[in-house]
Design a protein around this motif. Sequence first.
Motif, PDB file in Angstrom:
ATOM      1  N   LYS A 119      -1.849   2.220  -8.126  1.00 47.45           N
ATOM      2  CA  LYS A 119      -2.253   3.532  -8.619  1.00 47.45           C
ATOM      3  C   LYS A 119      -1.068   4.167  -9.326  1.00 47.45           C
ATOM      4  N   LYS A 120      -1.316   4.803 -10.486  1.00 46.86           N
ATOM      5  CA  LYS A 120      -0.242   5.423 -11.259  1.00 46.86           C
ATOM      6  C   LYS A 120      -0.537   6.882 -11.508  1.00 46.86           C
ATOM      7  N   ASP A 121       0.548   7.671 -11.554  1.00 40.08           N
ATOM      8  CA  ASP A 121       0.444   9.069 -11.923  1.00 40.08           C
ATOM      9  C   ASP A 121       1.705   9.426 -12.688  1.00 40.08           C
ATOM     10  N   GLN A 122       1.640   9.345 -13.997  1.00 45.33           N
ATOM     11  CA  GLN A 122       2.765   9.611 -14.900  1.00 45.33           C
ATOM     12  C   GLN A 122       3.914   8.662 -14.556  1.00 45.33           C
ATOM     13  N   ARG A 123       5.056   9.176 -14.079  1.00 41.73           N
ATOM     14  CA  ARG A 123       6.222   8.309 -13.826  1.00 41.73           C
ATOM     15  C   ARG A 123       6.188   7.648 -12.435  1.00 41.73           C
ATOM     16  N   ILE A 124       5.179   7.947 -11.661  1.00 45.28           N
ATOM     17  CA  ILE A 124       5.118   7.456 -10.286  1.00 45.28           C
ATOM     18  C   ILE A 124       3.981   6.450 -10.138  1.00 45.28           C
ATOM     19  N   ALA A 125       4.241   5.379  -9.419  1.00 43.36           N
ATOM     20  CA  ALA A 125       3.202   4.391  -9.149  1.00 43.36           C
ATOM     21  C   ALA A 125       3.373   3.874  -7.724  1.00 43.36           C
ATOM     22  N   VAL A 126       2.279   3.468  -7.131  1.00 37.43           N
ATOM     23  CA  VAL A 126       2.309   2.848  -5.805  1.00 37.43           C
ATOM     24  C   VAL A 126       1.528   1.545  -5.881  1.00 37.43           C
ATOM     25  N   THR A 127       2.064   0.508  -5.244  1.00 40.75           N
ATOM     26  CA  THR A 127       1.388  -0.776  -5.159  1.00 40.75           C
ATOM     27  C   THR A 127       1.150  -1.114  -3.696  1.00 40.75           C
ATOM     28  N   LEU A 128       0.065  -1.814  -3.424  1.00 38.48           N
ATOM     29  CA  LEU A 128      -0.308  -2.174  -2.061  1.00 38.48           C
ATOM     30  C   LEU A 128      -0.656  -3.657  -2.007  1.00 38.48           C
ATOM     31  N   ASN A 129      -0.070  -4.358  -1.042  1.00 36.46           N
ATOM     32  CA  ASN A 129      -0.402  -5.757  -0.779  1.00 36.46           C
ATOM     33  C   ASN A 129      -0.904  -5.835   0.660  1.00 36.46           C
ATOM     34  N   LYS A 130      -2.212  -5.829   0.830  1.00 38.97           N
ATOM     35  CA  LYS A 130      -2.791  -5.796   2.178  1.00 38.97           C
ATOM     36  C   LYS A 130      -2.552  -7.096   2.935  1.00 38.97           C
ATOM     37  N   THR A 131      -2.501  -8.197   2.215  1.00 41.45           N
ATOM     38  CA  THR A 131      -2.278  -9.468   2.889  1.00 41.45           C
ATOM     39  C   THR A 131      -0.908  -9.494   3.551  1.00 41.45           C
ATOM     40  N   ALA A 132       0.093  -9.029   2.805  1.00 42.05           N
ATOM     41  CA  ALA A 132       1.463  -9.017   3.321  1.00 42.05           C
ATOM     42  C   ALA A 132       1.764  -7.751   4.117  1.00 42.05           C
ATOM     43  N   LYS A 133       0.854  -6.790   4.106  1.00 44.97           N
ATOM     44  CA  LYS A 133       1.031  -5.503   4.796  1.00 44.97           C
ATOM     45  C   LYS A 133       2.279  -4.794   4.317  1.00 44.97           C
ATOM     46  N   HIS A 134       2.407  -4.654   3.008  1.00 41.62           N
ATOM     47  CA  HIS A 134       3.480  -3.820   2.488  1.00 41.62           C
ATOM     48  C   HIS A 134       3.027  -3.067   1.248  1.00 41.62           C
ATOM     49  N   PHE A 135       3.669  -1.920   1.030  1.00 40.01           N
ATOM     50  CA  PHE A 135       3.373  -1.076  -0.117  1.00 40.01           C
ATOM     51  C   PHE A 135       4.665  -0.456  -0.622  1.00 40.01           C
ATOM     52  N   SER A 136       4.688  -0.136  -1.887  1.00 34.94           N
ATOM     53  CA  SER A 136       5.934   0.300  -2.526  1.00 34.94           C
ATOM     54  C   SER A 136       5.685   1.494  -3.440  1.00 34.94           C
ATOM     55  N   LEU A 137       6.709   2.323  -3.560  1.00 29.74           N
ATOM     56  CA  LEU A 137       6.712   3.454  -4.488  1.00 29.74           C
ATOM     57  C   LEU A 137       7.660   3.129  -5.630  1.00 29.74           C
ATOM     58  N   HIS A 138       7.192   3.323  -6.845  1.00 29.39           N
ATOM     59  CA  HIS A 138       7.993   3.061  -8.030  1.00 29.39           C
ATOM     60  C   HIS A 138       8.102   4.358  -8.823  1.00 29.39           C
ATOM     61  N   ILE A 139       9.341   4.751  -9.113  1.00 33.21           N
ATOM     62  CA  ILE A 139       9.580   5.926  -9.952  1.00 33.21           C
ATOM     63  C   ILE A 139      10.343   5.457 -11.185  1.00 33.21           C
ATOM     64  N   THR A 140       9.776   5.684 -12.359  1.00 33.19           N
ATOM     65  CA  THR A 140      10.439   5.283 -13.595  1.00 33.19           C
ATOM     66  C   THR A 140      11.091   6.493 -14.259  1.00 33.19           C
TER      67      THR A 140
END
Lengths: 114, 113
Positions: free
Chosen positions: A57-78
């Motif tokens: 999911k993205k919102d301007q300079r911020i994005a979040v990714t989710l990997n349910k199989t690996a049970k991890h998620f990340s925040l990306h700020i550009t």
Amino acid sequence: GENVEQHPSTLSVQEGDSAVIKCTYSDSASNYFPWYKQELGKRPQLIIDIRSNVGEKKDQRIAVTLNKTAKHFSLHITETQPEDSAVYFCAAVYSGGGADGLTFGKGTHLIIQP
Amino acid sequence: NAGVTQTPKFQVLKTGQSMTLQCAQDMNHEYMSWYRQDPGMGLRLIHYSVGAGITDQGEVPNGYNVSRSTTEDFPLRLLSAAPSQTSVYFCASSYTGGLDEQYFGPGTRLTVT
């Protein structure tokens, strides 16, 4: 119950560079993953969230990714800016005992160097 | 709308004293919760309520009581304060529960000596 691990605890980046904060969770039943930003002396505020049926999911300079199989998620700020300096918390909703309170990570202090 | 309000903003207690932290919201939210924030520990859930008359324990409930007699108010009671309860306390509310944006109050900084 749920356990959320967040890394790194401190992240220093040059203004204009990207920042990535990573979280892992333990309860495969968790299905909602919000990110909160807390400026010094202020209350936490939601900046972005993602649900388990979505991978990114993205919102301007911020994005979040989710990997349910690996049970991890990340925040990306550009294109980081000075106002991005704050503590960022990831969270996951645990479902033990029917409760749906949030379990937070311990936070990442993001420092934007001019 | 005032949103979520908390009183007091600061409080100093002696060990063994009791007190109530007040929390109110004017957004007609059903779900309310209390968190404590300690350095390097993130936010930890103390108690929560899914509606008037219903409360339940979170991750760190020992030493705290709550009640929810109205939709608007969710007070947190410290029964016998201990230095380990020195922390910043945040109240939060949302429309339906944990799967929803949490609106946090401004916090209460509590010191127990």
